[in-house]
Design a protein around this motif. Structure first.
Motif, PDB file in Angstrom:
ATOM      1  N   PHE A   1       0.818  -1.380  -0.193  1.00 27.66           N
ATOM      2  CA  PHE A   1      -0.134   0.246   0.053  1.00 27.66           C
ATOM      3  C   PHE A   1       1.044   1.376  -0.048  1.00 27.66           C
ATOM      4  CE2 PHE A   1      -2.176   3.369   2.203  1.00 27.66           C
ATOM      5  CZ  PHE A   1      -3.265   3.585   1.919  1.00 27.66           C
ATOM      6  N   LEU A   2       1.773   1.270   0.822  1.00 27.25           N
ATOM      7  CA  LEU A   2       2.877   2.691   0.821  1.00 27.25           C
ATOM      8  C   LEU A   2       3.707   2.606  -0.256  1.00 27.25           C
ATOM      9  CD1 LEU A   2       3.862   1.947   4.681  1.00 27.25           C
ATOM     10  CD2 LEU A   2       2.404   3.802   3.663  1.00 27.25           C
ATOM     11  N   ALA A   3       4.096   1.480  -0.882  1.00 22.51           N
ATOM     12  CA  ALA A   3       4.644   1.543  -2.190  1.00 22.51           C
ATOM     13  C   ALA A   3       3.708   2.211  -3.277  1.00 22.51           C
ATOM     14  CB  ALA A   3       5.264   0.136  -2.676  1.00 22.51           C
ATOM     15  N   ASP A   4       2.809   1.710  -3.404  1.00 21.67           N
ATOM     16  CA  ASP A   4       1.548   2.409  -4.309  1.00 21.67           C
ATOM     17  C   ASP A   4       1.330   3.672  -3.972  1.00 21.67           C
ATOM     18  OD1 ASP A   4       1.598  -0.230  -5.619  1.00 21.67           O
ATOM     19  OD2 ASP A   4      -0.270  -0.672  -4.462  1.00 21.67           O
ATOM     20  N   ASN A   5       1.423   4.332  -2.738  1.00 21.64           N
ATOM     21  CA  ASN A   5       1.267   5.591  -2.598  1.00 21.64           C
ATOM     22  C   ASN A   5       2.369   6.408  -2.364  1.00 21.64           C
ATOM     23  OD1 ASN A   5      -1.890   5.815  -2.306  1.00 21.64           O
ATOM     24  ND2 ASN A   5      -1.342   3.929  -1.615  1.00 21.64           N
ATOM     25  N   ARG A   6       3.469   5.958  -2.711  1.00 22.96           N
ATOM     26  CA  ARG A   6       4.773   6.770  -2.270  1.00 22.96           C
ATOM     27  C   ARG A   6       4.841   8.173  -2.897  1.00 22.96           C
ATOM     28  NH1 ARG A   6       9.806   3.878  -4.650  1.00 22.96           N
ATOM     29  NH2 ARG A   6       8.707   4.302  -6.688  1.00 22.96           N
ATOM     30  N   GLU A   7       4.382   8.237  -3.916  1.00 22.58           N
ATOM     31  CA  GLU A   7       4.402   9.723  -4.605  1.00 22.58           C
ATOM     32  C   GLU A   7       3.410  10.681  -3.697  1.00 22.58           C
ATOM     33  OE1 GLU A   7       6.464  10.764  -6.558  1.00 22.58           O
ATOM     34  OE2 GLU A   7       7.319   8.738  -6.866  1.00 22.58           O
ATOM     35  N   GLU A   8       2.345  10.181  -3.399  1.00 23.70           N
ATOM     36  CA  GLU A   8       1.298  10.981  -2.704  1.00 23.70           C
ATOM     37  C   GLU A   8       1.856  11.372  -0.962  1.00 23.70           C
ATOM     38  OE1 GLU A   8      -3.550  11.273  -1.462  1.00 23.70           O
ATOM     39  OE2 GLU A   8      -2.796   9.516  -2.735  1.00 23.70           O
ATOM     40  N   VAL A   9       2.688  10.207  -0.473  1.00 24.43           N
ATOM     41  CA  VAL A   9       3.237  10.422   0.699  1.00 24.43           C
ATOM     42  C   VAL A   9       4.101  11.533   0.610  1.00 24.43           C
ATOM     43  CG1 VAL A   9       4.829   9.322   2.623  1.00 24.43           C
ATOM     44  CG2 VAL A   9       2.968   8.005   1.327  1.00 24.43           C
ATOM     45  N   LEU A  10       5.235  11.634  -0.389  1.00 23.23           N
ATOM     46  CA  LEU A  10       6.154  12.579  -0.411  1.00 23.23           C
ATOM     47  C   LEU A  10       5.425  13.869  -0.754  1.00 23.23           C
ATOM     48  CD1 LEU A  10       8.707  10.347  -2.258  1.00 23.23           C
ATOM     49  CD2 LEU A  10       8.709  11.157   0.116  1.00 23.23           C
ATOM     50  N   GLY A  11       4.485  13.887  -1.543  1.00 24.93           N
ATOM     51  CA  GLY A  11       3.892  15.268  -2.220  1.00 24.93           C
ATOM     52  C   GLY A  11       3.114  15.851  -0.794  1.00 24.93           C
TER      53      GLY A  11
END
Length: 474
Positions: free
Chosen positions: A21-31
């Motif tokens: 889940f975190l890998a799939d949403n990595r860009e949003e986490v960093l954003g």
């Protein structure tokens, strides 16, 4: 924003559903983290007070997006964000602590980017607060999201309360009164404290202790005004000489703190704790490279790990006198000031250490000058050690899963924070889980966070929420 890393961005080490889940949403986490870092929430600068409030409101909105109800409470002049999700009063309640205020920055010393213009480069996100501690809070929000994704519509496995203060970098001066006022609302079975460093990327260790901290300001006054050194040099008391005489006497030749009675209350390391710290893979040359500290000094007879996490320390943080900038005036200055930081360990208490420092300065200060020693005991913090038990065991398992392997062992946190206050207030064990590294340059120039560590920390938090559901309530 420069967001084109020269190296591929790392993903989480956790291969489970939480990690995916975190890998799939990595860009949003960093954003999200990038957006928050842009808010210069420097509580020590009065002109930034509105930015500290903006930071709090940004966080409250981010919490609501996850499903938490939120409130902003005022601790003195600083906003504290409170988030809640109560699923079942019969379930364990977890209180998460961190902070959203940041240290001031000197832009002229930053080479990678402006302090509040985040840059993603070579697997690191640069910017003030990226690691200390906005990144740690983001890890909690996304750890919760990953936890919820695996549970469908069931909600979190535990009751959750978040308290993210806005004056930690000022010493959490009003935090105790806030906890007292909101004691019933914030009551919990376990505290998760996220304002700590990790051992190494790919080789995590479980933090089980935090040193205490108190500060002091020593101002020495000599002549009634700055006087021309050519006219008065020789018979005139020089406050700089007096101040450095006292500061130089703080340590003996073996690096031990010279305050009489200072070590009387220090609890000696147990064989078990000494073995735990010794099990960490420590290499002096690697440590010096990672921390950029040039050499190893300090109390002889103890390892670097023991000096960092299990022995007390006194540091001079600032020294001001004369004409530190601009053209010198060739004067003997009227006054000289030093800021002192004292790190304490189990057995020591702020009030006792403050009295020891007062007596030492009084007996060491040369004649012919006046001095003022200020010790803000109300903002001092006592040390804390996490007790053994089911909560700590759940943390170990969560970190092993979140980091995709075994942990390096046990470590401490060299800095301070209100861990002892939280544990004592709620009569609950305090667990430490952080996403920072020594390389992150907290409080210094070019602060950054390692993306892999951020994601591994978020994964560990996701697993921890599930693990804490099994602890028994008192």
């Amino acid at each position: 924003m420069d967001s084109t890393p020269s190296l591929p961005l790392p993903g989480p080490s956790d291969p489970s559903g939480v990690g995916r889940f975190l890998a799939d949403n990595r860009e949003e986490v960093l954003g999200q983290l990038e957006h928050w870092v842009r808010i210069p929430s420097v509580a020590s600068q009065p002109e930034r007070s509105i930015d500290v409030e903006r930071s709090a409101r940004w966080l409250a909105a981010a919490m609501r997006e996850v499903g938490l109800t939120t409130d902003i409470l005022w601790a003195g002049p600083s906003p504290t964000v409170v988030g809640e999700w109560i699923v079942d009063p019969a379930k364990p309640t977890v209180l998460v602590y961190s902070h959203h205020d940041v240290r001031h920055a000197k832009p002229e010393e930053w080479a990678e980017t402006e302090p509040f213009q985040p840059v993603l480069r070579d697997g690191r996100l640069y910017g003030r607060g990226a690691s200390d501690a906005k990144g740690q809070v983001i890890a909690h929000l996304w750890g919760l999201r990953a936890h919820l994704a695996g549970r469908g519509d069931a909600g979190p496995a535990v009751n959750l309360k978040y308290v993210v203060e806005g004056e930690e970098e000022l010493g959490s001066t009003h935090f105790a009164s806030l906890l007292d006022q909101e004691h019933e609302r914030l009551s919990c079975d376990v505290v998760v404290f996220s304002d700590t460093l990790q051992w190494k990327d790919g080789d995590p260790a479980v933090v089980t202790s935090m040193r205490g901290m108190t500060g002091a300001t020593l101002t020495v006054t000599g002549p009634l005004r700055d006087v021309h050194s050519g006219a008065a040099s020789g018979p005139t008391p020089n406050p700089v000489h007096a101040l450095v005489t006292v500061l130089a006497a703080l340590h003996d030749d073996d690096g031990r703190i010279a305050l009489p009675g200072f070590y009387d209350d220090v609890e000696e390391l147990t064989d078990e704790r000494r073995e735990q710290l010794g099990d960490l893979s420590f290499d002096t040359d690697v440590w010096l490279e990672r921390t950029e500290t040039r050499s190893v000094t300090g109390e002889s007879g103890h390892t670097v790990e023991e000096r960092l996490w299990a022995r007390p320390a006194i540091e001079v943080l600032t020294l001001l006198a004369g004409d530190p900038t601009g053209f010198p005036r060739a004067v003997i200055p009227r006054e000289a000031t030093a800021e002192i930081s004292i790190r304490t360990v189990p057995g020591q208490h702020v009030a006792a250490v403050a009295d020891q420092l007062r007596r030492f300065v009084g007996s060491t200060m040369p004649d012919g000058v006046e001095y003022e020693l200020t010790i803000p005991e109300e903002s001092g913090q006592d040390p804390y050690v996490t007790p053994d038990g089911p909560a700590l065991e759940a943390l170990v398992r969560a970190m092993e899963r979140g980091h995709g392997g075994g942990t390096a062992g046990r470590m401490g946190n060299a800095g301070g924070g209100p861990a002892e206050l939280l544990g004592r207030t709620f009569d609950a064990p305090v667990l430490f889980i952080g996403t920072g590294l020594p390389e992150d340059h907290w409080h210094s120039s070019d602060e950054s966070i390692d993306v892999g560590m951020l994601l591994d920390g978020a994964a560990s938090i996701g697993h921890l929420l599930e693990g804490l559901a099994a602890i028994e309530r008192d």
